[in-house]
Design a protein around this motif. Structure first.
Motif, PDB file in Angstrom:
ATOM      1  N   GLU A 101       0.699  -1.189   0.067  1.00  0.00           N
ATOM      2  CA  GLU A 101       0.049   0.091  -0.104  1.00  0.00           C
ATOM      3  C   GLU A 101       0.981   1.331   0.100  1.00  0.00           C
ATOM      4  N   THR A 102       0.408   2.330  -0.711  1.00  0.00           N
ATOM      5  CA  THR A 102       1.227   3.698  -0.922  1.00  0.00           C
ATOM      6  C   THR A 102       0.307   4.591  -1.247  1.00  0.00           C
ATOM      7  N   ASP A 103       0.444   5.783  -0.572  1.00  0.00           N
ATOM      8  CA  ASP A 103      -0.387   6.825  -0.861  1.00  0.00           C
ATOM      9  C   ASP A 103      -0.013   7.667  -2.248  1.00  0.00           C
ATOM     10  N   TRP A 104       1.063   7.273  -2.906  1.00  0.00           N
ATOM     11  CA  TRP A 104       1.458   7.590  -4.115  1.00  0.00           C
ATOM     12  C   TRP A 104       0.758   6.893  -5.373  1.00  0.00           C
ATOM     13  N   LEU A 105      -0.063   7.627  -5.906  1.00  0.00           N
ATOM     14  CA  LEU A 105      -0.544   7.114  -7.392  1.00  0.00           C
ATOM     15  C   LEU A 105       0.235   6.919  -8.174  1.00  0.00           C
ATOM     16  N   THR A 106       1.346   7.627  -8.487  1.00  0.00           N
ATOM     17  CA  THR A 106       2.295   7.541  -9.492  1.00  0.00           C
ATOM     18  C   THR A 106       2.986   6.140  -9.327  1.00  0.00           C
ATOM     19  N   LEU A 107       3.375   5.723  -7.916  1.00  0.00           N
ATOM     20  CA  LEU A 107       4.086   4.499  -7.867  1.00  0.00           C
ATOM     21  C   LEU A 107       3.153   3.396  -7.875  1.00  0.00           C
ATOM     22  N   THR A 108       2.043   3.577  -7.512  1.00  0.00           N
ATOM     23  CA  THR A 108       0.868   2.527  -7.796  1.00  0.00           C
ATOM     24  C   THR A 108       1.016   2.392  -9.307  1.00  0.00           C
ATOM     25  N   GLN A 109       0.742   3.244 -10.174  1.00  0.00           N
ATOM     26  CA  GLN A 109       0.641   2.929 -11.558  1.00  0.00           C
ATOM     27  C   GLN A 109       2.101   2.412 -12.046  1.00  0.00           C
ATOM     28  N   MET A 110       3.210   2.861 -11.465  1.00  0.00           N
ATOM     29  CA  MET A 110       4.435   2.178 -12.095  1.00  0.00           C
ATOM     30  C   MET A 110       4.532   0.661 -11.611  1.00  0.00           C
ATOM     31  N   LEU A 111       4.065   0.426 -10.555  1.00  0.00           N
ATOM     32  CA  LEU A 111       4.144  -0.935 -10.040  1.00  0.00           C
ATOM     33  C   LEU A 111       3.159  -1.752 -10.986  1.00  0.00           C
ATOM     34  N   GLN A 112       2.006  -1.354 -11.116  1.00  0.00           N
ATOM     35  CA  GLN A 112       1.024  -1.848 -12.074  1.00  0.00           C
ATOM     36  C   GLN A 112       1.135  -2.158 -13.462  1.00  0.00           C
ATOM     37  N   SER A 113       1.724  -1.291 -13.978  1.00  0.00           N
ATOM     38  CA  SER A 113       2.153  -0.901 -15.478  1.00  0.00           C
ATOM     39  C   SER A 113       2.986  -2.272 -16.059  1.00  0.00           C
ATOM     40  N   ARG A 114       3.043  -2.587 -17.181  1.00  0.00           N
ATOM     41  CA  ARG A 114       3.619  -3.633 -17.792  1.00  0.00           C
ATOM     42  C   ARG A 114       4.405  -3.036 -18.914  1.00  0.00           C
ATOM     43  N   GLU A 115       4.384  -1.937 -19.108  1.00  0.00           N
ATOM     44  CA  GLU A 115       5.138  -1.039 -20.065  1.00  0.00           C
ATOM     45  C   GLU A 115       6.359  -0.717 -19.728  1.00  0.00           C
ATOM     46  N   LYS A 116       7.362  -0.617 -20.490  1.00  0.00           N
ATOM     47  CA  LYS A 116       8.746  -0.318 -20.040  1.00  0.00           C
ATOM     48  C   LYS A 116       8.672   1.168 -19.514  1.00  0.00           C
ATOM     49  N   ASP A 117       9.413   1.002 -18.259  1.00  0.00           N
ATOM     50  CA  ASP A 117       9.480   2.348 -17.259  1.00  0.00           C
ATOM     51  C   ASP A 117      10.891   3.123 -17.867  1.00  0.00           C
ATOM     52  N   LEU A 118      10.521   4.124 -18.158  1.00  0.00           N
ATOM     53  CA  LEU A 118      11.709   5.242 -18.539  1.00  0.00           C
ATOM     54  C   LEU A 118      11.889   6.368 -17.688  1.00  0.00           C
ATOM     55  N   SER A 119      11.448   6.306 -16.483  1.00  0.00           N
ATOM     56  CA  SER A 119      11.614   7.283 -15.621  1.00  0.00           C
ATOM     57  C   SER A 119      13.019   7.333 -15.032  1.00  0.00           C
ATOM     58  N   ALA A 120      13.431   8.373 -14.110  1.00  0.00           N
ATOM     59  CA  ALA A 120      14.429   8.570 -13.430  1.00  0.00           C
ATOM     60  C   ALA A 120      14.856   7.096 -12.585  1.00  0.00           C
ATOM     61  N   SER A 121      13.315   6.685 -11.920  1.00  0.00           N
ATOM     62  CA  SER A 121      13.478   5.684 -10.902  1.00  0.00           C
ATOM     63  C   SER A 121      13.305   4.555 -11.289  1.00  0.00           C
ATOM     64  N   ALA A 122      13.691   4.088 -12.702  1.00  0.00           N
ATOM     65  CA  ALA A 122      13.257   2.976 -13.367  1.00  0.00           C
ATOM     66  C   ALA A 122      14.000   1.759 -12.709  1.00  0.00           C
ATOM     67  N   HIS A 123      15.200   2.094 -12.411  1.00  0.00           N
ATOM     68  CA  HIS A 123      16.076   0.796 -11.896  1.00  0.00           C
ATOM     69  C   HIS A 123      15.521   0.317 -10.493  1.00  0.00           C
TER      70      HIS A 123
END
Length: 97
Positions: free
Chosen positions: A47-69
């Motif tokens: 559980e997180t209160d960050w929508l962005t993080l939730t979306q990053m974890l649920q997405s199956r697309e390649k992450d190109l963000s600075a936090s991708a690693h």
């Protein structure tokens, strides 16, 4: 059916380098997931209160963000046979005892 295990810790740890609040939240998730994997074989929910993080974890697309690693590290930790999910909670639910 998943068993809910609440792990709430008001801890602190020094971070050598952090690019902002989102990265700090991701690092906390990495540590929390690693602890949960170590201490239980049961399914669990992140559980997180960050929508962005939730979306990053649920997405199956390649992450190109600075936090991708770091997102890849979380995905590496949660890949496997165990049911592990992520959901966004309201900030008011994010309480420490």
């Amino acid at each position: 059916m998943a068993l809910l295990i609440e792990w709430k810790s008001g801890g602190n740890r020094f971070m050598e380098r952090c690019n902002g609040a989102l990265e700090a939240e991701i690092l906390a998730c990495v540590e929390g997931i690693a602890l949960a994997l170590h201490w239980t074989m049961l399914p669990f929910e992140v559980e997180t209160d960050w929508l962005t993080l939730t979306q990053m974890l649920q997405s199956r697309e390649k992450d190109l963000s600075a936090s991708a690693h770091l997102v890849r590290e979380i995905r590496r930790l949660i890949d496997g046979d165990r049911e592990i999910s992520a959901r966004k909670i309201h900030h008011a639910q994010n309480q420490y005892y």
